[in-house]
Design a protein around this motif. Sequence first.
Motif, PDB file in Angstrom:
ATOM      1  N   TYR A   1       0.846  -1.193   0.000  1.00  0.00           N
ATOM      2  CA  TYR A   1       0.000   0.000   0.000  1.00  0.00           C
ATOM      3  C   TYR A   1       0.881   1.242   0.000  1.00  0.00           C
ATOM      4  O   TYR A   1       2.100   1.172   0.231  1.00  0.00           O
ATOM      5  CB  TYR A   1      -0.926   0.025   1.227  1.00  0.00           C
ATOM      6  CG  TYR A   1      -0.205  -0.207   2.535  1.00  0.00           C
ATOM      7  CD1 TYR A   1       0.498   0.822   3.168  1.00  0.00           C
ATOM      8  CD2 TYR A   1      -0.207  -1.458   3.136  1.00  0.00           C
ATOM      9  CE1 TYR A   1       1.179   0.604   4.342  1.00  0.00           C
ATOM     10  CE2 TYR A   1       0.466  -1.684   4.326  1.00  0.00           C
ATOM     11  CZ  TYR A   1       1.154  -0.654   4.929  1.00  0.00           C
ATOM     12  OH  TYR A   1       1.827  -0.862   6.095  1.00  0.00           O
ATOM     13  N   GLU A   2       0.254   2.388  -0.260  1.00  0.00           N
ATOM     14  CA  GLU A   2       0.924   3.684  -0.204  1.00  0.00           C
ATOM     15  C   GLU A   2      -0.115   4.729   0.186  1.00  0.00           C
ATOM     16  O   GLU A   2      -1.293   4.617  -0.187  1.00  0.00           O
ATOM     17  CB  GLU A   2       1.538   4.024  -1.570  1.00  0.00           C
ATOM     18  CG  GLU A   2       2.307   5.333  -1.626  1.00  0.00           C
ATOM     19  CD  GLU A   2       3.494   5.361  -0.674  1.00  0.00           C
ATOM     20  OE1 GLU A   2       3.286   5.744   0.484  1.00  0.00           O
ATOM     21  OE2 GLU A   2       4.602   4.995  -1.092  1.00  0.00           O
ATOM     22  N   THR A   3       0.277   5.735   0.976  1.00  0.00           N
ATOM     23  CA  THR A   3      -0.674   6.774   1.342  1.00  0.00           C
ATOM     24  C   THR A   3      -1.079   7.563   0.098  1.00  0.00           C
ATOM     25  O   THR A   3      -0.281   7.735  -0.829  1.00  0.00           O
ATOM     26  CB  THR A   3      -0.092   7.742   2.381  1.00  0.00           C
ATOM     27  OG1 THR A   3       1.038   8.412   1.811  1.00  0.00           O
ATOM     28  CG2 THR A   3       0.325   6.999   3.636  1.00  0.00           C
ATOM     29  N   LEU A   4      -2.311   8.052   0.092  1.00  0.00           N
ATOM     30  CA  LEU A   4      -2.807   8.781  -1.066  1.00  0.00           C
ATOM     31  C   LEU A   4      -2.001  10.049  -1.363  1.00  0.00           C
ATOM     32  O   LEU A   4      -1.633  10.287  -2.522  1.00  0.00           O
ATOM     33  CB  LEU A   4      -4.291   9.112  -0.886  1.00  0.00           C
ATOM     34  CG  LEU A   4      -4.961   9.864  -2.032  1.00  0.00           C
ATOM     35  CD1 LEU A   4      -4.901   9.063  -3.333  1.00  0.00           C
ATOM     36  CD2 LEU A   4      -6.427  10.176  -1.681  1.00  0.00           C
ATOM     37  N   PRO A   5      -1.684  10.892  -0.372  1.00  0.00           N
ATOM     38  CA  PRO A   5      -0.892  12.094  -0.669  1.00  0.00           C
ATOM     39  C   PRO A   5       0.478  11.758  -1.262  1.00  0.00           C
ATOM     40  O   PRO A   5       0.931  12.413  -2.195  1.00  0.00           O
ATOM     41  CB  PRO A   5      -0.753  12.786   0.696  1.00  0.00           C
ATOM     42  CG  PRO A   5      -1.941  12.316   1.466  1.00  0.00           C
ATOM     43  CD  PRO A   5      -2.146  10.892   1.035  1.00  0.00           C
ATOM     44  N   HIS A   6       1.143  10.736  -0.726  1.00  0.00           N
ATOM     45  CA  HIS A   6       2.462  10.355  -1.241  1.00  0.00           C
ATOM     46  C   HIS A   6       2.342   9.788  -2.650  1.00  0.00           C
ATOM     47  O   HIS A   6       3.179  10.049  -3.518  1.00  0.00           O
ATOM     48  CB  HIS A   6       3.103   9.330  -0.314  1.00  0.00           C
ATOM     49  CG  HIS A   6       4.558   9.096  -0.576  1.00  0.00           C
ATOM     50  ND1 HIS A   6       5.037   7.979  -1.208  1.00  0.00           N
ATOM     51  CD2 HIS A   6       5.643   9.880  -0.307  1.00  0.00           C
ATOM     52  CE1 HIS A   6       6.361   8.056  -1.312  1.00  0.00           C
ATOM     53  NE2 HIS A   6       6.741   9.196  -0.780  1.00  0.00           N
ATOM     54  N   TYR A   7       1.304   9.024  -2.884  1.00  0.00           N
ATOM     55  CA  TYR A   7       1.048   8.435  -4.201  1.00  0.00           C
ATOM     56  C   TYR A   7       0.826   9.527  -5.246  1.00  0.00           C
ATOM     57  O   TYR A   7       1.307   9.432  -6.375  1.00  0.00           O
ATOM     58  CB  TYR A   7      -0.183   7.540  -4.076  1.00  0.00           C
ATOM     59  CG  TYR A   7      -0.674   6.881  -5.341  1.00  0.00           C
ATOM     60  CD1 TYR A   7       0.120   6.002  -6.065  1.00  0.00           C
ATOM     61  CD2 TYR A   7      -1.985   7.104  -5.785  1.00  0.00           C
ATOM     62  CE1 TYR A   7      -0.359   5.361  -7.201  1.00  0.00           C
ATOM     63  CE2 TYR A   7      -2.473   6.470  -6.918  1.00  0.00           C
ATOM     64  CZ  TYR A   7      -1.652   5.604  -7.622  1.00  0.00           C
ATOM     65  OH  TYR A   7      -2.141   4.976  -8.746  1.00  0.00           O
ATOM     66  N   ARG A   8       0.105  10.581  -4.855  1.00  0.00           N
ATOM     67  CA  ARG A   8      -0.157  11.664  -5.793  1.00  0.00           C
ATOM     68  C   ARG A   8       1.105  12.443  -6.135  1.00  0.00           C
ATOM     69  O   ARG A   8       1.275  12.906  -7.260  1.00  0.00           O
ATOM     70  CB  ARG A   8      -1.213  12.608  -5.211  1.00  0.00           C
ATOM     71  CG  ARG A   8      -2.635  12.058  -5.303  1.00  0.00           C
ATOM     72  CD  ARG A   8      -3.606  12.925  -4.562  1.00  0.00           C
ATOM     73  NE  ARG A   8      -4.992  12.581  -4.890  1.00  0.00           N
ATOM     74  CZ  ARG A   8      -6.032  12.965  -4.180  1.00  0.00           C
ATOM     75  NH1 ARG A   8      -5.853  13.713  -3.100  1.00  0.00           N
ATOM     76  NH2 ARG A   8      -7.266  12.628  -4.547  1.00  0.00           N
ATOM     77  N   LYS A   9       1.988  12.589  -5.171  1.00  0.00           N
ATOM     78  CA  LYS A   9       3.212  13.364  -5.399  1.00  0.00           C
ATOM     79  C   LYS A   9       4.250  12.548  -6.159  1.00  0.00           C
ATOM     80  O   LYS A   9       5.008  13.094  -6.971  1.00  0.00           O
ATOM     81  CB  LYS A   9       3.792  13.833  -4.072  1.00  0.00           C
ATOM     82  CG  LYS A   9       2.944  14.875  -3.369  1.00  0.00           C
ATOM     83  CD  LYS A   9       3.564  15.257  -2.026  1.00  0.00           C
ATOM     84  CE  LYS A   9       2.702  16.271  -1.303  1.00  0.00           C
ATOM     85  NZ  LYS A   9       3.264  16.625   0.032  1.00  0.00           N
ATOM     86  N   ASN A  10       4.332  11.254  -5.864  1.00  0.00           N
ATOM     87  CA  ASN A  10       5.362  10.403  -6.475  1.00  0.00           C
ATOM     88  C   ASN A  10       4.765   9.081  -6.918  1.00  0.00           C
ATOM     89  O   ASN A  10       5.029   8.029  -6.323  1.00  0.00           O
ATOM     90  CB  ASN A  10       6.484  10.135  -5.460  1.00  0.00           C
ATOM     91  CG  ASN A  10       7.095  11.407  -4.917  1.00  0.00           C
ATOM     92  OD1 ASN A  10       7.809  12.110  -5.606  1.00  0.00           O
ATOM     93  ND2 ASN A  10       6.783  11.712  -3.664  1.00  0.00           N
ATOM     94  N   PRO A  11       3.927   9.081  -7.946  1.00  0.00           N
ATOM     95  CA  PRO A  11       3.233   7.845  -8.336  1.00  0.00           C
ATOM     96  C   PRO A  11       4.145   6.748  -8.851  1.00  0.00           C
ATOM     97  O   PRO A  11       3.816   5.576  -8.760  1.00  0.00           O
ATOM     98  CB  PRO A  11       2.296   8.320  -9.444  1.00  0.00           C
ATOM     99  CG  PRO A  11       2.951   9.545  -9.984  1.00  0.00           C
ATOM    100  CD  PRO A  11       3.586  10.214  -8.796  1.00  0.00           C
TER     101      PRO A  11
END
Length: 303
Positions: free
Chosen positions: A287-297
């Motif tokens: 999994y990955e947090t949504l904010p981190h995923y948006r910044k560094n997909p």
Amino acid sequence: MNGCRIVIFSIVQLAVVVVADDPPGHMQHIGSHMPPMPIEERDDFPNPIEFYDKYIAPAKPVVFKGVAKKFPNFNNLRNDSYLRELYGDATFSIEPLKEEVIIKQPIPMKMSEFLSVYEKEDVYIMELIDEIPFADEVFVPKPLLCESFFKLLNMVAMWFSSGGSNSLLHNDSVENLNCLYDGRKDLLLIDPKYEDSLSLLHVLPNEISNISSLDVEKVDMYKYGNLSTIPWYGATIEAGDCFYMPIRWFHQLKGLKGRNFAINFWFDPVNHQTFHKDCINTFFPEYETLPHYRKNPAMSLEK
């Protein structure tokens, strides 16, 4: 006295005959006309490539049992005190629990107020998660951790109620991965190849969904007789489960009474060529947090 008994017996006998002649499932919950076909279940998350090849490409629904329990905040989102302390002053969109074909304007309400009334009143939260503080609570599951999915991610939404909901039969023009943190839901799915046989849908103005006007709790099989021959898939979704509903598949969700909390991800149709190019030879965490995923997909997922 005997004459009265004969009359009463005749009336009862006539009533039985009329009921027996009704089509299967008449005036019962949708799906009562025949037993469901099973939906595949597995107890792990596939990586994005396997998710695409085994489920998205062939448009095959699947239930991932217990996988959301791996998310670090799984128990937090099952706790009203936690939500009140961290998000009590945040405002969310509140809607009536009984869904209607004509969608009413949501009502804004603070989380603290909602937590005080949701178990007693006919309301639920359906909130698109964007820049609101709650985005920190969303964990993007492994199957979506690829730049191709990031480019296609349409919406992320939170659903929160006291259960007992009964959605209308509808389909969506996007792919859907839904994770249930709390509660239980009975899921009904119908293959879109039967769309012509249904002939009972109305298109909403936003054109994201097609929504049926039939009463899912008491289906009039005389009015909607085509339903009697249409097979369906069914599963019970429990807390910790995630499930994938392919684009255009008709679905209906019946929530059991009790606290119900879910996060779902809508994403646009996947292009095969760019998908494999973006996702191959990459390490994917669970999994990955949504904010981190948006910044560094993509970069955050490299080995």
